[in-house]
Design a protein around this motif. Structure first.
Motif, PDB file in Angstrom:
ATOM      1  N   HIS A   1      -1.213  -3.495   7.135  1.00 48.04           N
ATOM      2  CA  HIS A   1      -1.107  -2.859   8.292  1.00 48.04           C
ATOM      3  C   HIS A   1      -2.525  -2.095   8.131  1.00 48.04           C
ATOM      4  CE1 HIS A   1      -0.220   0.553   5.312  1.00 48.04           C
ATOM      5  NE2 HIS A   1       1.534  -0.501   5.131  1.00 48.04           N
ATOM      6  N   PRO A   2      -3.004  -1.628   8.681  1.00 53.97           N
ATOM      7  CA  PRO A   2      -4.617  -0.398   8.137  1.00 53.97           C
ATOM      8  C   PRO A   2      -4.137   0.305   7.674  1.00 53.97           C
ATOM      9  CG  PRO A   2      -3.412   0.089  10.613  1.00 53.97           C
ATOM     10  CD  PRO A   2      -2.441  -0.898  10.212  1.00 53.97           C
ATOM     11  N   GLY A   3      -3.235   0.992   6.772  1.00 54.10           N
ATOM     12  CA  GLY A   3      -3.515   1.173   5.030  1.00 54.10           C
ATOM     13  C   GLY A   3      -4.114   0.969   4.338  1.00 54.10           C
ATOM     14  N   HIS A   4      -3.328  -0.359   4.305  1.00 54.89           N
ATOM     15  CA  HIS A   4      -3.351  -1.907   3.357  1.00 54.89           C
ATOM     16  C   HIS A   4      -5.143  -2.802   3.538  1.00 54.89           C
ATOM     17  CE1 HIS A   4       0.915  -3.309   3.924  1.00 54.89           C
ATOM     18  NE2 HIS A   4       0.539  -2.955   2.314  1.00 54.89           N
ATOM     19  N   LEU A   5      -5.507  -2.674   4.542  1.00 53.20           N
ATOM     20  CA  LEU A   5      -6.866  -3.018   5.179  1.00 53.20           C
ATOM     21  C   LEU A   5      -7.507  -1.498   4.476  1.00 53.20           C
ATOM     22  CD1 LEU A   5      -6.933  -4.927   8.559  1.00 53.20           C
ATOM     23  CD2 LEU A   5      -6.278  -5.263   6.312  1.00 53.20           C
ATOM     24  N   HIS A   6      -7.699  -0.402   4.837  1.00 58.99           N
ATOM     25  CA  HIS A   6      -7.973   0.753   3.526  1.00 58.99           C
ATOM     26  C   HIS A   6      -8.115   0.930   2.988  1.00 58.99           C
ATOM     27  CE1 HIS A   6      -9.497   4.387   3.448  1.00 58.99           C
ATOM     28  NE2 HIS A   6      -9.034   4.983   1.984  1.00 58.99           N
TER      29      HIS A   6
ATOM     30  N   GLY B   1       0.337   7.695  17.052  1.00 60.93           N
ATOM     31  CA  GLY B   1       0.869   6.337  17.076  1.00 60.93           C
ATOM     32  C   GLY B   1       1.186   5.408  16.301  1.00 60.93           C
ATOM     33  N   GLU B   2      -0.398   5.213  15.259  1.00 58.79           N
ATOM     34  CA  GLU B   2      -0.701   4.078  14.445  1.00 58.79           C
ATOM     35  C   GLU B   2      -0.039   4.191  13.044  1.00 58.79           C
ATOM     36  OE1 GLU B   2      -4.628   2.675  12.010  1.00 58.79           O
ATOM     37  OE2 GLU B   2      -4.559   4.395  11.681  1.00 58.79           O
ATOM     38  N   ILE B   3       0.625   2.993  12.936  1.00 55.48           N
ATOM     39  CA  ILE B   3       1.781   3.053  11.466  1.00 55.48           C
ATOM     40  C   ILE B   3       1.071   2.624  10.515  1.00 55.48           C
ATOM     41  CG2 ILE B   3       3.386   2.457  11.570  1.00 55.48           C
ATOM     42  CD1 ILE B   3       3.773   1.948  14.024  1.00 55.48           C
ATOM     43  N   LEU B   4       1.508   3.240   9.603  1.00 57.86           N
ATOM     44  CA  LEU B   4       0.556   3.610   8.053  1.00 57.86           C
ATOM     45  C   LEU B   4       1.188   2.759   7.525  1.00 57.86           C
ATOM     46  CD1 LEU B   4      -2.308   5.995   8.442  1.00 57.86           C
ATOM     47  CD2 LEU B   4      -2.327   4.048   9.033  1.00 57.86           C
ATOM     48  N   SER B   5       2.391   2.339   7.375  1.00 57.94           N
ATOM     49  CA  SER B   5       3.933   2.060   6.435  1.00 57.94           C
ATOM     50  C   SER B   5       4.612   1.402   6.394  1.00 57.94           C
ATOM     51  CB  SER B   5       4.665   3.240   6.464  1.00 57.94           C
ATOM     52  OG  SER B   5       6.027   2.851   5.920  1.00 57.94           O
ATOM     53  N   THR B   6       4.060   0.398   5.660  1.00 57.62           N
ATOM     54  CA  THR B   6       5.065  -1.004   6.213  1.00 57.62           C
ATOM     55  C   THR B   6       7.253  -0.689   6.182  1.00 57.62           C
ATOM     56  OG1 THR B   6       4.108  -2.906   4.390  1.00 57.62           O
ATOM     57  CG2 THR B   6       6.608  -2.655   4.976  1.00 57.62           C
TER      58      THR B   6
END
Length: 144
Positions: A12-17, A123-128
Motif C-alpha cells: 500500500h502507499p505507506g509501504h511505498l513511502h 479514503g486512502e488506506i495506509l494499513s494492510t
C-alpha cells in the motif's frame, strides 16, 4: 547499502513511502520480508513468503528482496552488511536493542527510523489490516 524489512502482506502507499525514504539513505536498497512463522505481533500474513518477496523485488525502488531467516533476524543483515538499517515508523522493533545486537556481532551499521505518512486524500488506506478489514466488511455486506 540500505536494508529495510517488514511483513509487506498487501503493498500500500505507506509501504511505498517507507521504501522510497529508505532508498534515499544509500545507493542500493535491500528489503527483507518477514517469514510468516515469525510474524507474531500482528495477524499472520495472507500471502506466502515468496510471493511477498517477489512483489517487492518487482518494485523499481527495491534493488533486491529477500525472505528472512527462519530463526535469526540478523543472518540476512550479516550477509547483506548494510551501512544503514531503516525501520518503519510504526514497526515494533526497538532500535537500541538492534544497535546492541549489531555491536555484539561486530557490524558497523547505522539504525534509523522512517517517518510516517498521512493519507494524501480522503479514503486512502495506509494499513494492510485496514485493507483486509474493509474487504471482509464489503464482502459480508454485499453477500459475496
Amino acid at each position: 547499502m540500505v536494508l529495510a524489512q517488514g511483513t509487506f502482506d498487501l503493498i500500500h502507499p505507506g509501504h511505498l513511502h517507507y521504501l522510497s525514504e529508505a532508498a534515499r539513505h544509500g545507493d542500493t536498497l535491500h528489503v527483507v520480508v518477514a517469514r510468516r512463522e515469525n510474524v507474531t505481533h500482528k495477524p499472520t500474513p495472507v500471502c506466502p513468503d515468496r510471493q511477498r518477496r517477489d512483489v517487492l523485488d518487482a518494485l523499481s525502488v527495491v534493488d533486491e528482496a529477500h525472505v528472512g531467516h527462519p530463526d535469526d533476524y540478523f543472518v540476512p543483515v550479516e550477509r547483506i552488511d548494510p551501512d544503514v538499517i531503516v525501520l518503519g515508523f510504526d514497526q515494533h522493533h526497538d532500535a537500541d536493542a538492534i544497535r546492541e545486537q549489531l555491536r555484539e556481532r561486530g557490524l558497523d551499521c547505522e539504525v534509523t527510523r522512517a517517518t510516517g505518512r498521512e493519507p494524501a486524500y480522503d479514503g486512502e488506506i495506509l494499513s494492510t489490516n485496514e485493507i483486509v478489514d474493509r474487504l471482509v466488511e464489503r464482502r459480508e455486506r454485499d453477500g459475496e
